[in-house]
Design a protein around this motif. Structure first.
Motif, PDB file in Angstrom:
ATOM      1  N   LYS A 155      20.384  37.106 -29.877  1.00 56.07           N
ATOM      2  CA  LYS A 155      20.342  35.885 -30.689  1.00 56.07           C
ATOM      3  C   LYS A 155      19.035  35.125 -30.455  1.00 56.07           C
ATOM      4  CE  LYS A 155      25.347  35.429 -30.859  1.00 56.07           C
ATOM      5  NZ  LYS A 155      25.397  35.880 -32.251  1.00 56.07           N
ATOM      6  N   LEU A 156      18.521  35.186 -29.236  1.00 57.16           N
ATOM      7  CA  LEU A 156      17.256  34.524 -28.935  1.00 57.16           C
ATOM      8  C   LEU A 156      16.069  35.351 -29.418  1.00 57.16           C
ATOM      9  CD1 LEU A 156      18.078  33.400 -25.292  1.00 57.16           C
ATOM     10  CD2 LEU A 156      18.290  32.069 -27.388  1.00 57.16           C
ATOM     11  N   TYR A 157      16.218  36.664 -29.339  1.00 55.77           N
ATOM     12  CA  TYR A 157      15.122  37.566 -29.693  1.00 55.77           C
ATOM     13  C   TYR A 157      14.766  37.449 -31.179  1.00 55.77           C
ATOM     14  CZ  TYR A 157      12.273  41.798 -29.163  1.00 55.77           C
ATOM     15  OH  TYR A 157      11.216  42.682 -29.106  1.00 55.77           O
ATOM     16  N   ASP A 158      15.756  37.186 -32.004  1.00 53.87           N
ATOM     17  CA  ASP A 158      15.529  37.103 -33.450  1.00 53.87           C
ATOM     18  C   ASP A 158      14.568  35.975 -33.820  1.00 53.87           C
ATOM     19  OD1 ASP A 158      17.225  39.220 -33.882  1.00 53.87           O
ATOM     20  OD2 ASP A 158      18.970  37.982 -34.383  1.00 53.87           O
ATOM     21  N   ASN A 159      14.506  34.943 -33.000  1.00 52.54           N
ATOM     22  CA  ASN A 159      13.643  33.790 -33.304  1.00 52.54           C
ATOM     23  C   ASN A 159      12.447  33.694 -32.361  1.00 52.54           C
ATOM     24  OD1 ASN A 159      15.330  32.542 -35.428  1.00 52.54           O
ATOM     25  ND2 ASN A 159      16.816  32.323 -33.770  1.00 52.54           N
ATOM     26  N   ALA A 160      12.126  34.800 -31.690  1.00 53.21           N
ATOM     27  CA  ALA A 160      11.029  34.799 -30.721  1.00 53.21           C
ATOM     28  C   ALA A 160       9.680  34.629 -31.420  1.00 53.21           C
ATOM     29  CB  ALA A 160      11.036  36.096 -29.926  1.00 53.21           C
ATOM     30  N   MET A 161       8.699  34.186 -30.647  1.00 52.72           N
ATOM     31  CA  MET A 161       7.338  34.039 -31.144  1.00 52.72           C
ATOM     32  C   MET A 161       6.389  34.812 -30.248  1.00 52.72           C
ATOM     33  SD  MET A 161       7.116  29.997 -32.140  1.00 52.72           S
ATOM     34  CE  MET A 161       5.474  30.234 -32.847  1.00 52.72           C
ATOM     35  N   LYS A 162       5.276  35.266 -30.813  1.00 52.47           N
ATOM     36  CA  LYS A 162       4.245  35.947 -30.029  1.00 52.47           C
ATOM     37  C   LYS A 162       3.054  35.010 -29.864  1.00 52.47           C
ATOM     38  CE  LYS A 162       5.420  40.652 -31.481  1.00 52.47           C
ATOM     39  NZ  LYS A 162       4.941  41.874 -32.175  1.00 52.47           N
ATOM     40  N   LYS A 163       2.567  34.939 -28.635  1.00 56.55           N
ATOM     41  CA  LYS A 163       1.391  34.131 -28.330  1.00 56.55           C
ATOM     42  C   LYS A 163       0.393  34.983 -27.561  1.00 56.55           C
ATOM     43  CE  LYS A 163       2.777  29.962 -29.748  1.00 56.55           C
ATOM     44  NZ  LYS A 163       2.041  29.101 -30.695  1.00 56.55           N
ATOM     45  N   THR A 164      -0.865  34.853 -27.882  1.00 56.14           N
ATOM     46  CA  THR A 164      -1.906  35.585 -27.169  1.00 56.14           C
ATOM     47  C   THR A 164      -2.647  34.635 -26.246  1.00 56.14           C
ATOM     48  OG1 THR A 164      -2.180  37.146 -29.000  1.00 56.14           O
ATOM     49  CG2 THR A 164      -3.963  37.032 -27.391  1.00 56.14           C
ATOM     50  N   LEU A 165      -2.541  34.904 -24.954  1.00 52.27           N
ATOM     51  CA  LEU A 165      -3.201  34.090 -23.941  1.00 52.27           C
ATOM     52  C   LEU A 165      -4.194  34.959 -23.193  1.00 52.27           C
ATOM     53  CD1 LEU A 165      -0.059  32.298 -22.435  1.00 52.27           C
ATOM     54  CD2 LEU A 165      -1.330  31.707 -24.487  1.00 52.27           C
ATOM     55  N   GLU A 166      -5.453  34.608 -23.269  1.00 48.20           N
ATOM     56  CA  GLU A 166      -6.505  35.358 -22.576  1.00 48.20           C
ATOM     57  C   GLU A 166      -6.407  36.853 -22.890  1.00 48.20           C
ATOM     58  OE1 GLU A 166      -6.622  34.390 -18.433  1.00 48.20           O
ATOM     59  OE2 GLU A 166      -6.477  32.236 -18.810  1.00 48.20           O
ATOM     60  N   TRP A 167      -6.245  37.170 -24.163  1.00 47.03           N
ATOM     61  CA  TRP A 167      -6.194  38.552 -24.666  1.00 47.03           C
ATOM     62  C   TRP A 167      -4.902  39.282 -24.320  1.00 47.03           C
ATOM     63  CZ3 TRP A 167     -10.008  39.176 -28.037  1.00 47.03           C
ATOM     64  CH2 TRP A 167     -11.179  38.439 -27.860  1.00 47.03           C
ATOM     65  N   VAL A 168      -3.950  38.587 -23.727  1.00 43.55           N
ATOM     66  CA  VAL A 168      -2.672  39.208 -23.385  1.00 43.55           C
ATOM     67  C   VAL A 168      -1.599  38.637 -24.320  1.00 43.55           C
ATOM     68  CG1 VAL A 168      -0.926  39.562 -21.599  1.00 43.55           C
ATOM     69  CG2 VAL A 168      -3.349  39.481 -20.979  1.00 43.55           C
ATOM     70  N   GLU A 169      -0.952  39.529 -25.070  1.00 43.72           N
ATOM     71  CA  GLU A 169       0.098  39.078 -25.989  1.00 43.72           C
ATOM     72  C   GLU A 169       1.429  38.991 -25.250  1.00 43.72           C
ATOM     73  OE1 GLU A 169       0.637  40.298 -30.405  1.00 43.72           O
ATOM     74  OE2 GLU A 169       2.144  41.457 -29.296  1.00 43.72           O
ATOM     75  N   LEU A 170       2.094  37.846 -25.397  1.00 46.51           N
ATOM     76  CA  LEU A 170       3.374  37.611 -24.735  1.00 46.51           C
ATOM     77  C   LEU A 170       4.381  37.073 -25.735  1.00 46.51           C
ATOM     78  CD1 LEU A 170       1.983  35.843 -21.545  1.00 46.51           C
ATOM     79  CD2 LEU A 170       2.945  38.149 -21.624  1.00 46.51           C
ATOM     80  N   LYS A 171       5.644  37.391 -25.524  1.00 49.51           N
ATOM     81  CA  LYS A 171       6.719  36.883 -26.368  1.00 49.51           C
ATOM     82  C   LYS A 171       7.387  35.706 -25.663  1.00 49.51           C
ATOM     83  CE  LYS A 171       7.858  41.443 -28.223  1.00 49.51           C
ATOM     84  NZ  LYS A 171       8.926  42.472 -28.318  1.00 49.51           N
ATOM     85  N   ILE A 172       7.587  34.639 -26.414  1.00 41.15           N
ATOM     86  CA  ILE A 172       8.247  33.466 -25.844  1.00 41.15           C
ATOM     87  C   ILE A 172       9.412  33.056 -26.745  1.00 41.15           C
ATOM     88  CG2 ILE A 172       6.124  32.679 -24.750  1.00 41.15           C
ATOM     89  CD1 ILE A 172       5.912  30.538 -26.925  1.00 41.15           C
ATOM     90  N   THR A 173      10.336  32.339 -26.170  1.00 47.23           N
ATOM     91  CA  THR A 173      11.478  31.867 -26.950  1.00 47.23           C
ATOM     92  C   THR A 173      11.024  30.793 -27.933  1.00 47.23           C
ATOM     93  OG1 THR A 173      12.013  30.308 -25.184  1.00 47.23           O
ATOM     94  CG2 THR A 173      13.221  32.390 -25.217  1.00 47.23           C
ATOM     95  N   SER A 174      11.831  30.543 -28.938  1.00 49.40           N
ATOM     96  CA  SER A 174      11.523  29.544 -29.950  1.00 49.40           C
ATOM     97  C   SER A 174      11.366  28.164 -29.321  1.00 49.40           C
ATOM     98  CB  SER A 174      12.641  29.502 -30.994  1.00 49.40           C
ATOM     99  OG  SER A 174      13.843  29.047 -30.398  1.00 49.40           O
ATOM    100  N   ILE A 175      10.718  27.272 -30.030  1.00 52.14           N
ATOM    101  CA  ILE A 175      10.561  25.906 -29.533  1.00 52.14           C
ATOM    102  C   ILE A 175      11.923  25.268 -29.299  1.00 52.14           C
ATOM    103  CG2 ILE A 175      10.335  25.027 -31.906  1.00 52.14           C
ATOM    104  CD1 ILE A 175       8.633  23.493 -28.814  1.00 52.14           C
ATOM    105  N   GLU A 176      12.889  25.598 -30.147  1.00 53.35           N
ATOM    106  CA  GLU A 176      14.231  25.024 -30.015  1.00 53.35           C
ATOM    107  C   GLU A 176      14.903  25.482 -28.729  1.00 53.35           C
ATOM    108  OE1 GLU A 176      12.964  25.076 -34.218  1.00 53.35           O
ATOM    109  OE2 GLU A 176      13.145  26.672 -32.721  1.00 53.35           O
ATOM    110  N   HIS A 177      14.860  26.790 -28.484  1.00 54.45           N
ATOM    111  CA  HIS A 177      15.489  27.296 -27.266  1.00 54.45           C
ATOM    112  C   HIS A 177      14.727  26.855 -26.025  1.00 54.45           C
ATOM    113  CE1 HIS A 177      16.247  30.313 -24.058  1.00 54.45           C
ATOM    114  NE2 HIS A 177      17.477  30.015 -24.390  1.00 54.45           N
ATOM    115  N   SER A 178      13.403  26.823 -26.106  1.00 56.78           N
ATOM    116  CA  SER A 178      12.601  26.376 -24.966  1.00 56.78           C
ATOM    117  C   SER A 178      12.971  24.955 -24.566  1.00 56.78           C
ATOM    118  CB  SER A 178      11.109  26.440 -25.316  1.00 56.78           C
ATOM    119  OG  SER A 178      10.723  27.737 -25.678  1.00 56.78           O
ATOM    120  N   LEU A 179      13.208  24.117 -25.568  1.00 55.95           N
ATOM    121  CA  LEU A 179      13.586  22.728 -25.303  1.00 55.95           C
ATOM    122  C   LEU A 179      14.947  22.660 -24.613  1.00 55.95           C
ATOM    123  CD1 LEU A 179      12.429  19.841 -26.011  1.00 55.95           C
ATOM    124  CD2 LEU A 179      14.079  19.838 -27.879  1.00 55.95           C
TER     125      LEU A 179
END
Length: 262
Positions: A155-179
């Motif tokens: 359920k969390l994975y469906d709304n995940a986001m990808k962010k690239t930090l210093e050339w490394v791509e990482l998946k993070i939870t949605s802003i809603e779940h992070s909050l």
């Protein structure tokens, strides 16, 4: 088996600078035959002696640039932590992960500093890895629905986001779940600053996805919603009312979360 000079040349051509011992073994002997283990150990010893690799911890090595050779281990760890983090993630769970907790919320808010603890949600792995002062925490996440325990990863994975930090791509939870995760009080943590929750609500409440909040509220986070409701009363009344709505719909979750110390 390839000779030492060819091993060095192959290592210097690698863009990914973090290596496990088995990566070096595979480079020396792709079949990784046990009889070559001693040869691998001797090669690693020589690679370290000649400065071709630098040990970061047991069986973990860095291929340094010339600049890196002047840095101490603490500065090296900070410089390459994201590569090391991604290496551990790939090794243990491949792409089935999400960075969560306050670090995910900080990333949403453009704070890319490295925390001493970083929490990663997985489908079925619970594990802690200590690297110097840093701790990488892999954990599963579950909730309750109709009094039955369910795994929330998909359920969390469906709304995940990808962010690239210093050339490394990482998946993070949605802003809603992070909050919600950041607002969740757990006995293993000293609590979180109201400041980051307040800033996040002020900045992003106009684009929050109400459906995500309502969906997650069916399974977990009632204590988080209660906390966010109080914080947002003077910031965004609509969001405060949404939190109250979720609480009223799923009030029975208060019992379970209270008993678990949330």
């Amino acid at each position: 088996m390839i000779n030492f000079d060819k091993i060095v040349n192959k290592l210097w051509k690698k863009w990914w600078k973090i290596l496990w011992k088995k990566d070096i073994f595979e480079l020396i002997d792709p079949e990784m035959k046990p009889e070559f283990q001693k040869k691998v150990d001797m090669t690693i010893y020589r690679l370290k002696a000649e400065g071709v690799i630098i040990p970061l911890k047991s069986w973990v090595y860095l291929i340094p640039t010339q600049e890196d050779k002047w840095l101490n281990k603490i500065d090296l760890m900070e410089k390459y932590f994201l590569q090391l983090l991604k290496k551990y993630i790939i090794s243990y769970v491949w792409n089935q992960y999400l960075i969560t907790w306050s670090k995910a919320l900080e990333i949403h808010m453009k704070n890319y500093s490295i925390p001493e603890k970083i929490t990663i949600i997985t489908r079925n792995l619970d594990k802690k890895i200590k690297v110097w002062k840093y701790e990488i925490i892999f954990k599963t996440i579950s909730g309750k629905y109709q009094w039955k325990k369910i795994n929330l990863f998909s359920k969390l994975y469906d709304n995940a986001m990808k962010k690239t930090l210093e050339w490394v791509e990482l998946k993070i939870t949605s802003i809603e779940h992070s909050l919600l995760e950041t607002a969740l009080m757990q006995e293993n943590y000293a609590g979180v600053s109201v400041d980051i929750l307040t800033k996040a609500i002020k900045k992003y409440s106009s684009i929050f996805n109400d459906d995500i909040f309502e969906e997650l509220g069916k399974y977990k986070y009632i204590m988080s919603f209660n906390r966010l409701k109080e914080i947002s009363k003077t910031i965004d009344k609509d969001f405060s009312q949404l939190c109250l709505k979720v609480i009223k719909k799923n009030w029975w979750l208060f019992i379970g979360e209270w008993l678990r110390g949330f």
